[in-house]
Every structure is written in structure tokens, then in C-alpha cells.
Scaffold this motif. Structure first.
Motif, PDB file in Angstrom:
ATOM      1  N   VAL A 137       5.831   7.428 -16.921  1.00  0.00           N
ATOM      2  CA  VAL A 137       6.136   6.107 -17.225  1.00  0.00           C
ATOM      3  C   VAL A 137       6.748   5.699 -18.515  1.00  0.00           C
ATOM      4  CG1 VAL A 137       4.111   5.151 -15.870  1.00  0.00           C
ATOM      5  CG2 VAL A 137       3.834   5.550 -18.091  1.00  0.00           C
ATOM      6  N   ASP A 138       6.529   6.942 -19.466  1.00  0.00           N
ATOM      7  CA  ASP A 138       7.110   6.674 -20.807  1.00  0.00           C
ATOM      8  C   ASP A 138       8.689   6.019 -21.209  1.00  0.00           C
ATOM      9  OD1 ASP A 138       4.612   7.902 -20.915  1.00  0.00           O
ATOM     10  OD2 ASP A 138       5.065   9.493 -22.416  1.00  0.00           O
ATOM     11  N   THR A 139       9.437   6.772 -20.396  1.00  0.00           N
ATOM     12  CA  THR A 139      11.093   6.303 -20.670  1.00  0.00           C
ATOM     13  C   THR A 139      11.025   5.018 -20.037  1.00  0.00           C
ATOM     14  OG1 THR A 139      11.501   8.799 -20.664  1.00  0.00           O
ATOM     15  CG2 THR A 139      13.314   7.074 -20.539  1.00  0.00           C
ATOM     16  N   PRO A 140      11.151   4.826 -18.969  1.00  0.00           N
ATOM     17  CA  PRO A 140      11.298   3.199 -18.446  1.00  0.00           C
ATOM     18  C   PRO A 140      10.432   2.271 -19.335  1.00  0.00           C
ATOM     19  CG  PRO A 140      10.106   4.576 -16.851  1.00  0.00           C
ATOM     20  CD  PRO A 140      10.507   5.669 -17.936  1.00  0.00           C
ATOM     21  N   ALA A 141       8.985   2.543 -19.504  1.00  0.00           N
ATOM     22  CA  ALA A 141       8.179   1.532 -20.465  1.00  0.00           C
ATOM     23  C   ALA A 141       8.868   1.291 -21.913  1.00  0.00           C
ATOM     24  CB  ALA A 141       7.031   1.973 -20.502  1.00  0.00           C
ATOM     25  N   GLY A 181       0.707  -0.741   0.046  1.00  0.00           N
ATOM     26  CA  GLY A 181       0.080   0.017  -0.194  1.00  0.00           C
ATOM     27  C   GLY A 181       1.007   1.263  -0.041  1.00  0.00           C
ATOM     28  N   GLY A 182       0.203   2.436   0.151  1.00  0.00           N
ATOM     29  CA  GLY A 182       0.944   3.563   0.341  1.00  0.00           C
ATOM     30  C   GLY A 182       0.977   4.457  -0.905  1.00  0.00           C
ATOM     31  N   ARG A 183       1.127   5.500  -0.982  1.00  0.00           N
ATOM     32  CA  ARG A 183       1.231   6.607  -1.870  1.00  0.00           C
ATOM     33  C   ARG A 183       2.413   7.487  -1.798  1.00  0.00           C
ATOM     34  NH1 ARG A 183      -2.243   4.332  -5.122  1.00  0.00           N
ATOM     35  NH2 ARG A 183      -4.466   4.517  -4.893  1.00  0.00           N
ATOM     36  N   PRO A 184       2.801   8.254  -2.838  1.00  0.00           N
ATOM     37  CA  PRO A 184       2.160   8.043  -4.241  1.00  0.00           C
ATOM     38  C   PRO A 184       2.680   6.726  -4.851  1.00  0.00           C
ATOM     39  CG  PRO A 184       4.065   9.535  -4.260  1.00  0.00           C
ATOM     40  CD  PRO A 184       3.917   8.996  -2.794  1.00  0.00           C
ATOM     41  N   LEU A 185       2.129   6.340  -6.198  1.00  0.00           N
ATOM     42  CA  LEU A 185       2.715   5.312  -6.740  1.00  0.00           C
ATOM     43  C   LEU A 185       3.633   5.832  -7.921  1.00  0.00           C
ATOM     44  CD1 LEU A 185      -0.753   3.262  -7.776  1.00  0.00           C
ATOM     45  CD2 LEU A 185       1.202   2.555  -6.151  1.00  0.00           C
ATOM     46  N   ASN A 186       4.740   5.259  -7.945  1.00  0.00           N
ATOM     47  CA  ASN A 186       5.699   5.684  -8.731  1.00  0.00           C
ATOM     48  C   ASN A 186       6.006   4.618  -9.403  1.00  0.00           C
ATOM     49  OD1 ASN A 186       6.232   8.374  -7.757  1.00  0.00           O
ATOM     50  ND2 ASN A 186       7.563   7.709  -6.020  1.00  0.00           N
ATOM     51  N   THR A 187       4.958   4.249 -10.465  1.00  0.00           N
ATOM     52  CA  THR A 187       5.291   3.234 -11.414  1.00  0.00           C
ATOM     53  C   THR A 187       6.406   3.384 -12.553  1.00  0.00           C
ATOM     54  OG1 THR A 187       2.792   3.177 -11.238  1.00  0.00           O
ATOM     55  CG2 THR A 187       3.987   1.961 -13.162  1.00  0.00           C
ATOM     56  N   GLY A 188       6.706   4.596 -12.928  1.00  0.00           N
ATOM     57  CA  GLY A 188       7.696   4.720 -13.820  1.00  0.00           C
ATOM     58  C   GLY A 188       9.317   4.479 -13.141  1.00  0.00           C
ATOM     59  N   ASP A 200      -5.121   4.106 -14.638  1.00  0.00           N
ATOM     60  CA  ASP A 200      -5.467   5.038 -15.985  1.00  0.00           C
ATOM     61  C   ASP A 200      -5.088   3.890 -17.187  1.00  0.00           C
ATOM     62  OD1 ASP A 200      -4.684   6.514 -18.322  1.00  0.00           O
ATOM     63  OD2 ASP A 200      -3.865   8.156 -17.139  1.00  0.00           O
ATOM     64  N   SER A 201      -6.220   3.739 -18.000  1.00  0.00           N
ATOM     65  CA  SER A 201      -6.004   2.757 -18.979  1.00  0.00           C
ATOM     66  C   SER A 201      -5.016   3.053 -20.042  1.00  0.00           C
ATOM     67  CB  SER A 201      -7.594   2.316 -19.600  1.00  0.00           C
ATOM     68  OG  SER A 201      -8.019   3.625 -20.330  1.00  0.00           O
ATOM     69  N   ARG A 202      -4.745   4.348 -20.445  1.00  0.00           N
ATOM     70  CA  ARG A 202      -4.075   4.612 -21.783  1.00  0.00           C
ATOM     71  C   ARG A 202      -2.644   4.361 -20.807  1.00  0.00           C
ATOM     72  NH1 ARG A 202      -7.641   8.744 -21.547  1.00  0.00           N
ATOM     73  NH2 ARG A 202      -6.331  10.439 -20.810  1.00  0.00           N
ATOM     74  N   GLU A 203      -2.547   4.869 -19.783  1.00  0.00           N
ATOM     75  CA  GLU A 203      -1.088   4.522 -18.960  1.00  0.00           C
ATOM     76  C   GLU A 203      -0.678   3.119 -18.995  1.00  0.00           C
ATOM     77  OE1 GLU A 203       0.536   6.881 -15.495  1.00  0.00           O
ATOM     78  OE2 GLU A 203      -0.445   4.915 -14.649  1.00  0.00           O
ATOM     79  N   LEU A 204      -1.640   2.360 -18.567  1.00  0.00           N
ATOM     80  CA  LEU A 204      -1.349   0.742 -18.833  1.00  0.00           C
ATOM     81  C   LEU A 204      -1.220   0.411 -20.106  1.00  0.00           C
ATOM     82  CD1 LEU A 204      -3.967  -0.944 -16.435  1.00  0.00           C
ATOM     83  CD2 LEU A 204      -1.592  -0.931 -16.297  1.00  0.00           C
ATOM     84  N   GLN A 205      -1.874   0.894 -21.171  1.00  0.00           N
ATOM     85  CA  GLN A 205      -1.529   0.587 -22.521  1.00  0.00           C
ATOM     86  C   GLN A 205      -0.206   0.999 -22.995  1.00  0.00           C
ATOM     87  OE1 GLN A 205      -4.789   2.406 -24.564  1.00  0.00           O
ATOM     88  NE2 GLN A 205      -6.166   0.506 -24.089  1.00  0.00           N
ATOM     89  N   LYS A 206       0.271   2.234 -22.604  1.00  0.00           N
ATOM     90  CA  LYS A 206       1.743   2.550 -22.779  1.00  0.00           C
ATOM     91  C   LYS A 206       2.861   1.781 -22.169  1.00  0.00           C
ATOM     92  CE  LYS A 206       0.966   7.278 -22.160  1.00  0.00           C
ATOM     93  NZ  LYS A 206       1.723   8.596 -21.713  1.00  0.00           N
ATOM     94  N   ILE A 207       2.380   1.165 -20.972  1.00  0.00           N
ATOM     95  CA  ILE A 207       3.565   0.575 -20.338  1.00  0.00           C
ATOM     96  C   ILE A 207       3.402  -1.013 -20.879  1.00  0.00           C
ATOM     97  CG2 ILE A 207       3.648  -0.821 -18.001  1.00  0.00           C
ATOM     98  CD1 ILE A 207       2.622   1.472 -16.697  1.00  0.00           C
TER      99      ILE A 207
END
Length: 152
Positions: free
Chosen positions: A102-106, A56-63, A125-132
Motif C-alpha cells: 500500500v505504500d506507493t499508492p498511499a 467479499g472475497g480474497r485476497p484484499l488488494n488494497t494497494g 492491520d493498524s499500522r497499514e491503516l495508519q500508513k494509508i
């Protein structure tokens, strides 16, 4: 999420020269629970997965988490066999929009040939998931992680 990971592992042929598994959890920071070369049996992987506790926890730093996996998990020293031509796959379970980019690491994961499957909940975010994801069709949205299908 833990049950889903356990069901996926159940379908794998885990072994030193077979399928290898790593688990990383993240929110603000990424944390490896075990590397690709930590366990050599399906049962050992499943036992470790059963012991996981949701961070758990925030923020989510997916990149940052994607970059961490690329730099610390998909490496020779951690058990990756990418340089020997073994396909690398990442299943990302995502519970919300990333706080960072997330763009560069993906793109870096795709460039090295890692197949990324993004699975998110309705707060993702569905667009973000599609980018990843390796391909936009590899992104999956579920209402909750408990809605994830079995791996039959």
C-alpha cells in the motif's frame, strides 16, 4: 458498511457544484459503482448505496484499489475538481490486511492532497491503516463495521 455510507451521505450537501460522492468496492479487483459526477442529489446517491451488495472475497488488494481510485475516480473526467482547488476525501472501509503493498499508492494520494481516512476492523492491520491514512490519527479501528458510530 452500507448503513455507515448512507449516514455519511446524509450529512453531505450533494450537488454538481457542491459535495460529490463515488463508491468503489474491492477485494482482488476494484469496481466502481458510481463516479463523482454520476449523481447530483443526496437521494440519488442514497438510493444507489441502498442497492449495493457486499462483494467479499480474497485476497484484499488494497494497494491496487487505492491506485485504481487515484487513476479512475479522482480525475477530471470522473467529476473530480481537485485542479479547481476542491478538497478530495477518501473514506476507506477495510476488513483485513492487504495482500499487496500500500505504500506507493498511499503516498501518491497524499502527494495529490487527498485526505484519506482509514477505517478497519479487528482483522485489519493498524499500522497499514495508519500508513494509508492522510495522518496516522485519521485511522480508526472498530471490532466490526456494525460498531461504527452514527454521524450525528
Amino acid at each position: 458498511m452500507r448503513d455507515f455510507v448512507e449516514r455519511v451521505v446524509e450529512k453531505l450537501n450533494v450537488g454538481e457544484n457542491k459535495d460529490r460522492v463515488s463508491v468503489v468496492q474491492y477485494s482482488r479487483d476494484a469496481e466502481v459503482h458510481f463516479y463523482l459526477n454520476t449523481y447530483n442529489t443526496r437521494e440519488d446517491v442514497k438510493d444507489s448505496v441502498r442497492g449495493l451488495r457486499h462483494r467479499g472475497g480474497r485476497p484484499l488488494n488494497t494497494g491496487a484499489a487505492l491506485q485504481y481510485v487515484r487513476d479512475n475516480v479522482f480525475t477530471n473526467s470522473s467529476g473530480s475538481r481537485r485542479l479547481q482547488g476542491v478538497p478530495q476525501m477518501l473514506i476507506l472501509l477495510n476488513g483485513g490486511r492487504s495482500f499487496d503493498n500500500v505504500d506507493t499508492p498511499a503516498a501518491a494520494l497524499k502527494q495529490q492532497g487527498t485526505i484519506v481516512i482509514g477505517i478497519g476492523t479487528r482483522s485489519s492491520d493498524s499500522r497499514e491503516l495508519q500508513k494509508i491514512s492522510y495522518d496516522p490519527s485519521f485511522a480508526l479501528l472498530v471490532s466490526e463495521f456494525t460498531d461504527l458510530p452514527g454521524c450525528e
